[in-house]
Design an enzyme around this catalytic site. Structure first.
Site, short mmCIF file in Angstrom:
data_model
loop_
_atom_site.label_atom_id
_atom_site.label_comp_id
_atom_site.label_asym_id
_atom_site.label_seq_id
_atom_site.Cartn_x
_atom_site.Cartn_y
_atom_site.Cartn_z
N HIS A 1 -7.11 -4.88 10.03
CA HIS A 1 -6.86 -4.62 8.61
C HIS A 1 -5.55 -5.27 8.15
O HIS A 1 -4.62 -5.47 8.92
CB HIS A 1 -6.92 -3.12 8.28
CG HIS A 1 -5.75 -2.29 8.66
ND1 HIS A 1 -5.89 -1.00 9.14
CD2 HIS A 1 -4.41 -2.50 8.62
CE1 HIS A 1 -4.70 -0.49 9.38
NE2 HIS A 1 -3.78 -1.38 9.07
N ASP B 1 0.81 -1.22 0.00
CA ASP B 1 0.00 0.00 0.00
C ASP B 1 0.84 1.27 0.00
O ASP B 1 2.06 1.23 0.17
CB ASP B 1 -0.96 0.00 1.21
CG ASP B 1 -0.27 -0.42 2.51
OD1 ASP B 1 0.96 -0.36 2.59
OD2 ASP B 1 -0.98 -0.83 3.45
N ASN C 1 -7.50 -2.96 14.14
CA ASN C 1 -8.88 -3.29 13.75
C ASN C 1 -8.94 -4.50 12.81
O ASN C 1 -9.96 -4.77 12.21
CB ASN C 1 -9.54 -2.08 13.08
CG ASN C 1 -8.81 -1.62 11.83
OD1 ASN C 1 -7.85 -2.25 11.40
ND2 ASN C 1 -9.25 -0.53 11.25
N GLU D 1 -9.61 -2.04 5.10
CA GLU D 1 -10.25 -1.72 6.37
C GLU D 1 -11.52 -2.54 6.59
O GLU D 1 -12.10 -3.05 5.63
CB GLU D 1 -10.62 -0.23 6.38
CG GLU D 1 -9.43 0.72 6.26
CD GLU D 1 -8.64 0.86 7.55
OE1 GLU D 1 -8.55 -0.11 8.34
OE2 GLU D 1 -8.09 1.95 7.77
C1 GLP Z 1 -0.43 0.18 8.60
C2 GLP Z 1 -0.14 -0.57 7.28
C3 GLP Z 1 -0.26 -2.05 7.45
C4 GLP Z 1 0.40 -2.45 8.75
C5 GLP Z 1 -0.38 -1.91 9.92
C6 GLP Z 1 0.22 -2.20 11.28
O1 GLP Z 1 -1.52 1.00 8.56
N1 GLP Z 1 -0.91 -0.15 6.17
O2 GLP Z 1 0.30 -2.71 6.33
O3 GLP Z 1 0.45 -3.84 8.85
O4 GLP Z 1 -0.64 -0.55 9.78
O5 GLP Z 1 1.26 -1.34 11.57
P1 GLP Z 1 2.30 -1.56 12.74
O6 GLP Z 1 3.17 -2.68 12.29
O7 GLP Z 1 3.05 -0.27 12.82
O8 GLP Z 1 1.52 -1.88 13.93
#
Ligand code: GLP
Length: 241
Positions: free
Chosen positions: A138, A67, A136, A143
């Protein structure tokens, strides 16, 4: 889903890096699906170490990121393009032309999404996809929703995501409200998937992903239907299982 519970973040990072390294050793022209966020940082550090020790070679590897924020240019320090360059790409020998990340500043976003999806399909899909998970549930930026969105698309970010990702920005107002994300079908077509999570804040999402109902309200729950998912998590993230 194969579950590996480890003691801490470092162990998770080492295990994940070993799996990625063996993928590259067995298939030097692997197509990797890469993730951002705090979770995979340790894994990237381990991979850089392995590269410096000449244990792995990225010269034939191709990568596709999950993304990118809508509206952020490659040079913006909060963009995922920038993150990948700083935390992995500039330290290894992957070729610039083999790196793929959605362009968050593309004029025609719909065309950019279609084109990104086609580039992945043209490679025959992803060999090994790394995933983190949002609080959440995702994955990528898919989402919680009423349906699963199939292909690469423009997403409206969830309030929880904006709040949780505001830690990377000076203020919550600066967090983009939209992003381009691979879709659920794109992710599910990957041959192998590794899902990483650490910490108590991810425990509920991990529980719903592994033990809950398969529902677009917990996007990661769809992974129950994939035949090669390895979940590597620490004790805290596993605490509700
Ligand atoms: C972000 C990314 C995800 C990631 C998630 C968790 O929003 N788009 O790909 O897995 O959040 O992030 P973190 O690893 O910082 O908890």
């Amino acid at each position: 889903m194969r579950l590996i519970v480890v003691d801490d973040y470092n162990k998770m990072s080492e295990k994940a890096a070993i799996m990625v390294a063996s993928q590259i050793i067995l298939k030097p022209n692997s197509i990797l699906g890469l993730a951002t966020g705090d979770t995979p940082l340790g894994m990237y550090k381990e991979l850089i170490k392995m590269y410096n020790n000449k244990e792995i070679d990225f010269s034939n590897v191709k990568s596709f990121n999950l993304d990118e924020y809508y509206g952020l240019s490659k040079n913006n320090a909060q963009s995922y393009n920038y993150y990948m360059k700083e935390n992995l790409f500039k330290h290894i020998n992957i070729k610039e032309e083999n790196i793929n990340i959605p362009d968050g500043t593309a004029k025609d976003i719909e065309a950019e999404c279609k084109n990104y999806e086609k580039r992945i399909q043209d490679q025959g899909g992803i060999d090994l996809q790394i995933l983190g998970i949002g609080v959440n549930g995702h994955i990528g930026f898919n989402e919680p929703d009423i349906t699963f969105e199939a292909e690469t698309h423009l997403v409206n970010l969830d309030e929880k995501t904006i709040e949780s990702n505001s830690r990377f920005f000076d203020s919550i107002e600066e967090v983009p409200t939209k992003a381009i994300s691979m879709g659920i079908k794109t992710i599910m077509h990957s041959k192998r998937i590794i899902l990483l999570a650490c910490g108590e804040s991810k425990a509920e999402a991990i529980f719903k992903t592994m033990k809950g109902k398969i529902t677009p309200k917990t996007p990661a729950s769809i992974l129950q239907l994939h035949n090669d998912v390895t979940v590597i998590i620490d004790k805290e993230a596993a605490s509700k299982l």
